[in-house]
Motif scaffolding. Structure first.
Motif, PDB file in Angstrom:
ATOM      1  N   GLU A 161       0.866  -1.315   0.130  1.00  0.00           N
ATOM      2  CA  GLU A 161       0.189   0.123   0.123  1.00  0.00           C
ATOM      3  C   GLU A 161       0.741   1.334  -0.019  1.00  0.00           C
ATOM      4  OE1 GLU A 161      -3.578   2.056   2.668  1.00  0.00           O
ATOM      5  OE2 GLU A 161      -3.010  -0.009   2.934  1.00  0.00           O
ATOM      6  N   GLU A 162       2.017   1.277   0.399  1.00  0.00           N
ATOM      7  CA  GLU A 162       2.861   2.305   0.751  1.00  0.00           C
ATOM      8  C   GLU A 162       3.235   2.909  -0.428  1.00  0.00           C
ATOM      9  OE1 GLU A 162       7.018   3.725   2.526  1.00  0.00           O
ATOM     10  OE2 GLU A 162       6.087   2.445   3.718  1.00  0.00           O
ATOM     11  N   LYS A 163       3.668   1.892  -1.491  1.00  0.00           N
ATOM     12  CA  LYS A 163       4.132   2.327  -2.686  1.00  0.00           C
ATOM     13  C   LYS A 163       3.205   2.716  -3.745  1.00  0.00           C
ATOM     14  CE  LYS A 163       8.009  -0.699  -2.698  1.00  0.00           C
ATOM     15  NZ  LYS A 163       8.668  -2.100  -3.199  1.00  0.00           N
ATOM     16  N   ALA A 164       1.977   2.125  -3.380  1.00  0.00           N
ATOM     17  CA  ALA A 164       0.773   2.548  -4.256  1.00  0.00           C
ATOM     18  C   ALA A 164       0.497   4.000  -3.861  1.00  0.00           C
ATOM     19  CB  ALA A 164      -0.344   1.598  -3.886  1.00  0.00           C
ATOM     20  N   ARG A 165       0.175   4.482  -2.565  1.00  0.00           N
ATOM     21  CA  ARG A 165      -0.094   5.521  -2.290  1.00  0.00           C
ATOM     22  C   ARG A 165       0.888   6.729  -2.366  1.00  0.00           C
ATOM     23  NH1 ARG A 165      -5.161   6.023   0.236  1.00  0.00           N
ATOM     24  NH2 ARG A 165      -5.852   3.954   1.257  1.00  0.00           N
ATOM     25  N   SER A 166       2.281   6.187  -2.527  1.00  0.00           N
ATOM     26  CA  SER A 166       3.223   7.377  -2.610  1.00  0.00           C
ATOM     27  C   SER A 166       3.424   7.514  -3.859  1.00  0.00           C
ATOM     28  CB  SER A 166       4.582   7.005  -1.978  1.00  0.00           C
ATOM     29  OG  SER A 166       5.077   5.575  -2.833  1.00  0.00           O
ATOM     30  N   PHE A 167       2.839   6.868  -4.884  1.00  0.00           N
ATOM     31  CA  PHE A 167       2.937   6.974  -6.408  1.00  0.00           C
ATOM     32  C   PHE A 167       1.953   8.178  -6.961  1.00  0.00           C
ATOM     33  CE2 PHE A 167       1.378   6.321 -10.894  1.00  0.00           C
ATOM     34  CZ  PHE A 167       2.635   6.440 -11.577  1.00  0.00           C
ATOM     35  N   PHE A 168       1.021   8.223  -6.407  1.00  0.00           N
ATOM     36  CA  PHE A 168      -0.109   8.896  -6.845  1.00  0.00           C
ATOM     37  C   PHE A 168       0.014  10.423  -6.065  1.00  0.00           C
ATOM     38  CE2 PHE A 168      -1.838   4.771  -7.655  1.00  0.00           C
ATOM     39  CZ  PHE A 168      -2.232   4.996  -9.066  1.00  0.00           C
ATOM     40  N   THR A 169       0.981  11.078  -6.484  1.00  0.00           N
ATOM     41  CA  THR A 169       1.108  12.426  -5.969  1.00  0.00           C
ATOM     42  C   THR A 169       0.383  13.372  -6.772  1.00  0.00           C
ATOM     43  OG1 THR A 169       2.993  12.828  -7.785  1.00  0.00           O
ATOM     44  CG2 THR A 169       3.855  11.895  -5.561  1.00  0.00           C
ATOM     45  N   GLU A 170       0.310  14.700  -6.065  1.00  0.00           N
ATOM     46  CA  GLU A 170      -0.273  15.647  -7.077  1.00  0.00           C
ATOM     47  C   GLU A 170       0.107  15.842  -8.104  1.00  0.00           C
ATOM     48  OE1 GLU A 170      -1.262  20.513  -6.079  1.00  0.00           O
ATOM     49  OE2 GLU A 170      -1.096  19.205  -4.455  1.00  0.00           O
ATOM     50  N   GLU A 171       1.491  15.828  -8.368  1.00  0.00           N
ATOM     51  CA  GLU A 171       2.090  16.055  -9.693  1.00  0.00           C
ATOM     52  C   GLU A 171       1.675  15.097 -10.686  1.00  0.00           C
ATOM     53  OE1 GLU A 171       6.444  15.798 -11.542  1.00  0.00           O
ATOM     54  OE2 GLU A 171       6.326  16.121  -9.560  1.00  0.00           O
ATOM     55  N   ILE A 172       1.428  13.819 -10.029  1.00  0.00           N
ATOM     56  CA  ILE A 172       1.160  12.673 -10.853  1.00  0.00           C
ATOM     57  C   ILE A 172      -0.334  12.811 -11.460  1.00  0.00           C
ATOM     58  CG2 ILE A 172       0.431  10.206 -11.146  1.00  0.00           C
ATOM     59  CD1 ILE A 172       3.030  10.575 -11.644  1.00  0.00           C
ATOM     60  N   VAL A 173      -1.348  13.033 -10.323  1.00  0.00           N
ATOM     61  CA  VAL A 173      -2.959  13.674 -10.677  1.00  0.00           C
ATOM     62  C   VAL A 173      -2.821  14.740 -11.701  1.00  0.00           C
ATOM     63  CG1 VAL A 173      -4.912  14.214  -9.635  1.00  0.00           C
ATOM     64  CG2 VAL A 173      -3.375  12.483  -8.459  1.00  0.00           C
ATOM     65  N   ASP A 174      -1.902  15.780 -11.615  1.00  0.00           N
ATOM     66  CA  ASP A 174      -2.108  16.827 -12.726  1.00  0.00           C
ATOM     67  C   ASP A 174      -1.894  16.365 -13.917  1.00  0.00           C
ATOM     68  OD1 ASP A 174      -3.036  18.576 -10.521  1.00  0.00           O
ATOM     69  OD2 ASP A 174      -0.827  19.458 -10.231  1.00  0.00           O
ATOM     70  N   LYS A 175      -0.666  15.701 -14.074  1.00  0.00           N
ATOM     71  CA  LYS A 175      -0.320  15.080 -15.294  1.00  0.00           C
ATOM     72  C   LYS A 175      -1.132  14.275 -16.117  1.00  0.00           C
ATOM     73  CE  LYS A 175       3.590  12.493 -17.377  1.00  0.00           C
ATOM     74  NZ  LYS A 175       4.733  11.665 -17.301  1.00  0.00           N
ATOM     75  N   VAL A 176      -2.018  13.339 -15.310  1.00  0.00           N
ATOM     76  CA  VAL A 176      -2.835  12.530 -15.921  1.00  0.00           C
ATOM     77  C   VAL A 176      -4.225  13.306 -16.249  1.00  0.00           C
ATOM     78  CG1 VAL A 176      -1.933  10.269 -15.312  1.00  0.00           C
ATOM     79  CG2 VAL A 176      -3.819  11.482 -14.008  1.00  0.00           C
ATOM     80  N   THR A 177      -4.564  14.139 -15.436  1.00  0.00           N
ATOM     81  CA  THR A 177      -5.566  15.143 -15.953  1.00  0.00           C
ATOM     82  C   THR A 177      -5.272  15.773 -17.082  1.00  0.00           C
ATOM     83  OG1 THR A 177      -6.265  15.431 -13.463  1.00  0.00           O
ATOM     84  CG2 THR A 177      -6.893  17.146 -15.282  1.00  0.00           C
ATOM     85  N   GLY A 178      -4.079  16.180 -17.266  1.00  0.00           N
ATOM     86  CA  GLY A 178      -3.804  17.002 -18.767  1.00  0.00           C
ATOM     87  C   GLY A 178      -3.965  16.050 -20.078  1.00  0.00           C
ATOM     88  N   ILE A 179      -3.541  14.834 -19.562  1.00  0.00           N
ATOM     89  CA  ILE A 179      -3.369  13.683 -20.668  1.00  0.00           C
ATOM     90  C   ILE A 179      -4.912  13.159 -20.975  1.00  0.00           C
ATOM     91  CG2 ILE A 179      -2.737  11.298 -21.200  1.00  0.00           C
ATOM     92  CD1 ILE A 179      -0.226  11.861 -19.527  1.00  0.00           C
ATOM     93  N   TYR A 180      -5.649  12.935 -19.943  1.00  0.00           N
ATOM     94  CA  TYR A 180      -6.950  12.611 -20.366  1.00  0.00           C
ATOM     95  C   TYR A 180      -7.992  13.573 -20.369  1.00  0.00           C
ATOM     96  CZ  TYR A 180      -5.585   7.637 -19.480  1.00  0.00           C
ATOM     97  OH  TYR A 180      -5.098   6.468 -19.634  1.00  0.00           O
TER      98      TYR A 180
END
Length: 98
Positions: free
Chosen positions: A59-78
């Protein structure tokens, strides 16, 4: 193990070829990623939801992957922000080796 379901919902339909192109381009950074067992890129039947499903070792690896930066990046992609759900995996069947 923990699963993460990331859902992008459009008011219009996603273009299947665009989602397939995204999957092809974004596949490489996930290959060999520490802690990530599987990742799939999916499109629902009516084309309004693109979904990515991840299976992580912990779980720690999973949760640490989904940073605000990643969420912003995929929001731009999709083109829409994702809904991210963390799911406890209580059972798993893997037929890939058979």
């Amino acid at each position: 193990m923990i699963g993460v379901l990331v859902t992008f919902t459009q008011t219009d339909k996603f273009d299947r070829s665009t989602v397939a192109e995204i999957a092809g381009e974004l596949r490489v950074p996930f290959e060999g990623m520490a802690g990530l067992r599987f990742k799939s890129f999916m499109l629902d039947e009516d084309g309004r939801q693109a979904r990515n499903f991840y299976v992580w070792d912990d779980e720690e690896k999973a949760r640490s992957f989904f940073t605000e930066e990643i969420v912003d990046k995929v929001t731009g992609i999709y083109g829409v922000p994702p809904r991210i759900e963390f799911l406890e995996i209580v059972g798993f069947v893997d037929n890939s080796g058979t």
